[in-house]
Design a protein around this motif. Structure first.
Motif, PDB file in Angstrom:
ATOM      1  N   ARG A 123       6.186  -6.659  -1.178  1.00  0.00           N
ATOM      2  CA  ARG A 123       5.858  -5.823  -0.018  1.00  0.00           C
ATOM      3  C   ARG A 123       6.130  -6.580   1.284  1.00  0.00           C
ATOM      4  O   ARG A 123       6.275  -7.786   1.299  1.00  0.00           O
ATOM      5  CB  ARG A 123       4.398  -5.385  -0.079  1.00  0.00           C
ATOM      6  CG  ARG A 123       3.431  -6.504   0.207  1.00  0.00           C
ATOM      7  CD  ARG A 123       1.989  -6.153  -0.133  1.00  0.00           C
ATOM      8  NE  ARG A 123       1.080  -7.196   0.266  1.00  0.00           N
ATOM      9  CZ  ARG A 123       0.969  -8.394  -0.302  1.00  0.00           C
ATOM     10  NH1 ARG A 123       1.738  -8.702  -1.315  1.00  0.00           N
ATOM     11  NH2 ARG A 123       0.107  -9.280   0.133  1.00  0.00           N
TER      12      ARG A 123
ATOM     13  N   PHE B 116       0.438  -2.536   9.029  1.00  0.00           N
ATOM     14  CA  PHE B 116       0.343  -1.978   7.690  1.00  0.00           C
ATOM     15  C   PHE B 116       1.196  -2.815   6.752  1.00  0.00           C
ATOM     16  O   PHE B 116       1.979  -3.657   7.181  1.00  0.00           O
ATOM     17  CB  PHE B 116       0.758  -0.500   7.643  1.00  0.00           C
ATOM     18  CG  PHE B 116       2.133  -0.208   8.180  1.00  0.00           C
ATOM     19  CD1 PHE B 116       3.246  -0.284   7.367  1.00  0.00           C
ATOM     20  CD2 PHE B 116       2.294   0.188   9.501  1.00  0.00           C
ATOM     21  CE1 PHE B 116       4.508   0.007   7.871  1.00  0.00           C
ATOM     22  CE2 PHE B 116       3.548   0.485  10.003  1.00  0.00           C
ATOM     23  CZ  PHE B 116       4.658   0.390   9.191  1.00  0.00           C
TER      24      PHE B 116
ATOM     25  N   VAL C 246       3.799  -2.384   3.356  1.00  0.00           N
ATOM     26  CA  VAL C 246       4.608  -1.361   2.693  1.00  0.00           C
ATOM     27  C   VAL C 246       5.509  -2.021   1.642  1.00  0.00           C
ATOM     28  O   VAL C 246       6.112  -3.059   1.905  1.00  0.00           O
ATOM     29  CB  VAL C 246       5.445  -0.563   3.729  1.00  0.00           C
ATOM     30  CG1 VAL C 246       6.422  -1.429   4.470  1.00  0.00           C
ATOM     31  CG2 VAL C 246       6.149   0.610   3.095  1.00  0.00           C
TER      32      VAL C 246
ATOM     33  N   GLU D 123       9.701   1.633  -0.438  1.00  0.00           N
ATOM     34  CA  GLU D 123       9.217   2.747   0.389  1.00  0.00           C
ATOM     35  C   GLU D 123       9.804   2.720   1.797  1.00  0.00           C
ATOM     36  O   GLU D 123       9.428   3.523   2.642  1.00  0.00           O
ATOM     37  CB  GLU D 123       7.689   2.748   0.439  1.00  0.00           C
ATOM     38  CG  GLU D 123       7.059   3.112  -0.886  1.00  0.00           C
ATOM     39  CD  GLU D 123       5.550   3.160  -0.833  1.00  0.00           C
ATOM     40  OE1 GLU D 123       4.969   3.142   0.270  1.00  0.00           O
ATOM     41  OE2 GLU D 123       4.946   3.198  -1.923  1.00  0.00           O
TER      42      GLU D 123
ATOM     43  N   SER E 226       9.495   4.254   7.125  1.00  0.00           N
ATOM     44  CA  SER E 226       8.875   3.965   5.835  1.00  0.00           C
ATOM     45  C   SER E 226       7.799   5.017   5.583  1.00  0.00           C
ATOM     46  O   SER E 226       7.463   5.795   6.476  1.00  0.00           O
ATOM     47  CB  SER E 226       8.275   2.560   5.815  1.00  0.00           C
ATOM     48  OG  SER E 226       7.027   2.531   6.470  1.00  0.00           O
ATOM     49  N   ASP E 227       7.252   5.013   4.378  1.00  0.00           N
ATOM     50  CA  ASP E 227       6.215   5.982   4.041  1.00  0.00           C
ATOM     51  C   ASP E 227       4.935   5.759   4.839  1.00  0.00           C
ATOM     52  O   ASP E 227       4.156   6.681   5.033  1.00  0.00           O
ATOM     53  CB  ASP E 227       5.906   5.926   2.541  1.00  0.00           C
ATOM     54  CG  ASP E 227       7.053   6.459   1.705  1.00  0.00           C
ATOM     55  OD1 ASP E 227       7.982   7.057   2.278  1.00  0.00           O
ATOM     56  OD2 ASP E 227       7.021   6.275   0.476  1.00  0.00           O
ATOM     57  N   LYS E 228       4.709   4.557   5.315  1.00  0.00           N
ATOM     58  CA  LYS E 228       3.476   4.238   6.056  1.00  0.00           C
ATOM     59  C   LYS E 228       3.645   4.325   7.571  1.00  0.00           C
ATOM     60  O   LYS E 228       2.676   4.367   8.297  1.00  0.00           O
ATOM     61  CB  LYS E 228       3.005   2.837   5.686  1.00  0.00           C
ATOM     62  CG  LYS E 228       2.748   2.669   4.212  1.00  0.00           C
ATOM     63  CD  LYS E 228       1.331   2.380   3.931  1.00  0.00           C
ATOM     64  CE  LYS E 228       1.096   2.288   2.461  1.00  0.00           C
ATOM     65  NZ  LYS E 228       0.519   1.074   2.020  1.00  0.00           N
TER      66      LYS E 228
END
Length: 185
Positions: free
Chosen positions: A20, A34, A36, A40, A108-110
């Motif tokens: 990550r 965050f 990630v 992602e 990204s997804d976050k």
């Protein structure tokens, strides 16, 4: 591995782990952080160009005030004054025009990863792409038992679209799937 970037009041920090990315972004008015997984993050890249509107606004105001002062002082016996404010405003306006901040945005997804577009930014984007590719390959680049040739083709097609397989690697996987699909004689 950790890479930090700073430009004006904006500071970003990237901590690369095996599985990550930890991301932190701060500026004078807000912050965000965050973590990630690499898979992602998107392959799509966006760009953002930013300038300080404060310098544009203050520069225009001071140039306007300077011009008013210059025009109004011409009628007096003291000559034209107000040049200081006009030049100060012109300097602020020039700073606004030439001080451009460019970012590469990686969705990204976050949330979006804001990478300052400079030499360290190129290194960050390259590192994210390499780790993303490795994570995709580690998790999805195999031939599971019982999968149909069609499912295998779809899997390797998807990996190729995601950039995890080169054209040559994709061709090799397709040939292997086609060989598995041939009836045994």
């Amino acid at each position: 591995m950790e890479i930090k970037q700073k430009r004006g009041t904006a500071k970003t920090r990237y901590v690369f782990h095996d599985d990550r990315l930890e991301y932190a972004w701060n500026d004078s008015s807000s912050s965000r952080s965050f973590s990630v997984p690499y898979i992602e993050t998107s392959r799509d890249r966006q760009t953002l160009t930013s300038r300080s509107a404060w310098f544009r606004n203050v520069g225009a105001l001071w140039m306007l005030l300077g011009m008013i002062w210059i025009v109004s002082s011409w009628s007096s016996d003291h000559g034209a004054s107000g040049w200081f404010w006009f030049l100060l405003g012109a300097g602020c306006f020039a700073y606004y025009h030439f001080n451009v901040r460019r970012y590469v945005i990686i969705p990204s997804d976050k949330g979006n990863l804001m990478v300052i577009d400079d030499e360290s930014g190129k290194r960050i984007v390259s590192e994210i792409e390499a780790r993303r590719k490795a994570q995709f390959r580690a998790e999805y680049d195999f031939f599971p038992e019982g999968d149909t040739p069609e499912r295998l083709r779809n899997r390797f097609n998807w990996l190729h679209r995601e950039g995890a397989l080169s054209d040559e690697e994709f061709r090799q996987r397709k040939e292997k799937v086609d060989a598995l699909a041939q009836p045994a004689q």
